[in-house]
Write an enzyme that holds these catalytic residues in place. Sequence first.
Site, short mmCIF file in Angstrom:
data_model
loop_
_atom_site.label_atom_id
_atom_site.label_comp_id
_atom_site.label_asym_id
_atom_site.label_seq_id
_atom_site.Cartn_x
_atom_site.Cartn_y
_atom_site.Cartn_z
N HIS A 47 5.28 1.47 1.95
CA HIS A 47 5.76 2.04 0.69
C HIS A 47 5.77 3.55 0.82
O HIS A 47 4.71 4.18 0.87
CB HIS A 47 4.87 1.60 -0.47
N ASP A 49 6.87 6.95 -0.77
CA ASP A 49 7.32 7.68 -1.94
C ASP A 49 8.22 8.85 -1.55
O ASP A 49 7.87 9.65 -0.67
CB ASP A 49 6.11 8.23 -2.71
N ASP A 171 6.19 -0.64 -7.04
CA ASP A 171 5.26 0.37 -7.55
C ASP A 171 5.60 0.95 -8.92
O ASP A 171 4.74 1.54 -9.54
CB ASP A 171 5.14 1.51 -6.53
#
Length: 1021
Positions: A47, A49, A171
Amino acid sequence: MMRIAWLFTLFILNSAKPIKDSESCGYESCNKVDPSKINVHLVPHSHDDVGWLKTVDQYYYGAKNYIQPAGVQHIIGSVVQALQKDSTRRFIQVETAFFWQWWQDQPEKTKEMTRQLVNRGRLEIVNAAWSMNDEAAAHYHSIIDQFTWGLKRINDTLGKCGRPKIGWQIDPFGHSKEMASIFSQIGYEGVFFARLDYRDSKKRHLNKDLELIWQGSSDLGNFSNIFTGVLYDFYTAPAYFCWDILCGDRPIIDNEKSFDYNVNTVVHEFADYVTKGIEYYKTNNLLITMGGDFTYQAAEMYFTNMDKLIAGFKKYRPDINVLYSTPSCYLKAVNEEGRIKNIKFQLKTDDFFPYASGIHSYWTGYFTSRPNSKRFERQGNNLLQVMKQTTSFAKYGHNLNFENNLIPLKEVMGIMQHHDAITGTEKQHVAQDYVRLLTAAVNTAEEDVDSIILNILKKTDNADDAKIKFSSCLMANVSHCEKSNLDRFTVVVYNPLSRYVNHYVRLPVNGNSYTIVGPDGNVNYEILPTIADFSYVDSITPSKKELVFVAENLPPLGLKYFYIQMSKSTRKKHKIVKQTRFGNNVSQMSKSTRKKHKIVKQTRFGNNNSGFTIDKVTGLLSSVTLNGVTIELSQNFMFYNGANGETFRASGAYIFRPANTTPTAASFAKTITYTTYATDIVDEVHQIFNNWIRQIIRVYKNENYIEFDWLVGPIALINDLGVEVVTRFVTKRLSNGVFYTDSNGKQMVKRIRNFREMYTYTNEEPISGNYYPITSCILLKDGGSDNCSQGDNLEIAVLNDRAQGGSSLEDGQMELMIHRRLLNDDNFGVGEPLNEIEFNEGVVVRGQHYLTFGRKNTCSKSSVKSAAANQRDIAQRKLLSPWVFVGDATSNQHSLQNLQAKLNFQFSGLATALPNNNTNDKATILLRLEHIFSKDEDNVLSQPATLNIGNLFPLFNIINIEEMSLAAHMPKIEIEKMTWNSFIPATPSREVRSTDLNIDLEPMEIRTFIVEVVPKTRNFV
């Protein structure tokens, strides 16, 4: 009159060479499951960002690892190498922004290796938008745009096997109906996420409802249905089973001669985790995420341990089949078992807002956090649509290709949708970097706007001396625009909507008298004082006045050109008169000396059709008249103190948790100071609530809304606690605990105070627990429904200019949070309080709200425009507002006479021919048509409509048309959907191909086309 309100977006698509893909990608590439066993789908993922604790570039290159050890370039490169070693290994790539940056850095050998991995199903692309967008504060225009751009890059590089089948929103802090609908319309088969309300999660675990069929839109029905899965145990690897360099868990040691041999132990512990998890699902398939934030920077380390885990299960627990998998392969297995066993999945028709991770942790603060950034993003979208259209005109008008100027803006707008960007939940230095990126992208997008304007307006080929350098006035909100303070300047007002609109231009000026000449002659105007002197902005010299005039009847996808010159004539003052009613027809400006507007003490503003009154005692709004109907309505500013975290959670960037359940009035006095101004164009009341809150209430003549132009900051810190400022509109209407908020700016969602449809609501946080994201609108209905026997059958709405949080905490009341200044971190990762500083003070925020009301549709006669129709019209005009460019006309060659001789002062992309194009090459254009009304919103405008696009564009001839997915990444006819229970997603039965130019549109429908065209020619006039 047209029976539909619609808009379209167009831009030129770059061609790309097709990539030959293997037949082994997609579902055929899945590792085999065993129907007789529990199948554990290990999904390796990272993941990443697109900005959060570090900037986008810092994350990509691995800079400033003392903040967070993360380098995405190493993740993708390491994964590609590790996937080569074993054909059973799998990995999913999510964020196209990072993938594209990595792709551009690679040699052709690595690119070809990556294509092979994709073609063989080892590397699966999921989501594939430019970023994993937020679902509360992002508008559907920007969401669709960033998916379109991300998927285009994937198509260009990886071809057909790169097409995603899955939405991966693991998320974001809550999930919207519109996002589900968008995923389904793009053509995705399923969506997975991790975060949902703690009570909802508990109930779903107990009832085996972690997987469901989600209907994103009641208007679109089955075509908006999508399989939705909630991850078993968040999106990170199970505790003690993370084998990344960022983790400290024990490795698997499979050497039986080693004293530390532990395969048997690890396998049985993992099996316990699996057998517990499988009890929460209806099939024998369990998806386990193996990864987390910025994992796989040394991918072989992770994969080696997973290889040993899989082998260990074959030896010690052969009853459980552990395999490398992907979300789409997991979905395939669930679907196959579900159909064989006739498993029924829950149907969900509401959304997943608000998200609470615990009793006192409602993630509703980010709906408003960093309001200036949220507004700048909305402006970026507005400009992007303008520039996409105008660059297309330049392409056909004079074969001028400025498309590359838009690439940075498309990319940055994609970044801005990220769930730690538009949300305002990033660190301060990251927020500043987002502003830097967006500012640079805006400047690049506008770089050649002067050439575009010249070429679409020029009357003759010999018009180069009429070229003026144009730019936007991005600092007009602090009363600064360098070019509008010149003695002579030009203004171009471009309308990106597909219908005629009026626009009220407001420009900072220092002069007292002007002459304005537009395409229809002289234009009336007013000079009014600004909302504040903005003296705290030390880098500029703000103007103290605003020039206001109406750009009337702006043509669709067109512009009007205005020449403005400071006048030396003197202006006579009006007499101060005693009157209570104002609002004459707009008068035509003459060349004679103008009279100055009245400055009077009055209580009523506007006219009998549209206006408002001010209470003389309090100085506050007391009533509003719209469309000839008057209601009692007040508006005030209030604030909550943010909880400091000493007891339970603090209010912070993510969390809204007020220390007090009753807000404090911001005026601190019984009467506020106000000044009134009455003009032929607009009436205004300038209010001062305290030394950090002021507002202008406006009514423009012949408009059906009241504008609230507010300025808040620097927020004073009250009681040594943070302050969260709200504006509150109060009526005496009975709404029965019901209110409505928009979903990403498109459909409206019914909310009931202190209630959740899918689980039992508990009211530990009565304020934040009732807050919802408001991207464009919050509204009340008499009686809370469309029942025509309730009250006056009115629907009252407040529209905003950026995403905000809000609620109706009492009947007849609408509350919007507009600014936050907090002193404590809420301990959800950002690591700093939301205390923005600018010019050495707390940040100041300026914004607008628009109040409107009217009859509910079901209570209206067929010929009467409904309240919903008015709301949709205002929302469109504010979202895609006419864009104002200002140019320096002080040069001698830029006299009014010369410009009139060389230029047309008006242009329409839908009504007039465009400049000559000397090429006969075919080109492709992306065309979107949208029905902006929901069913039953308006008796006339909510009806299905048919549009013939054959004569829509005088610029070019359409020679072929093909309908695409919503994101334009694949032909609509190629979309295939799985069958779930009796919920069968609609197949694209109305796809348009070849030369069929009649387009049908159902309510709420957006249809996307690739249109092949050849340019027309024009003669100069």
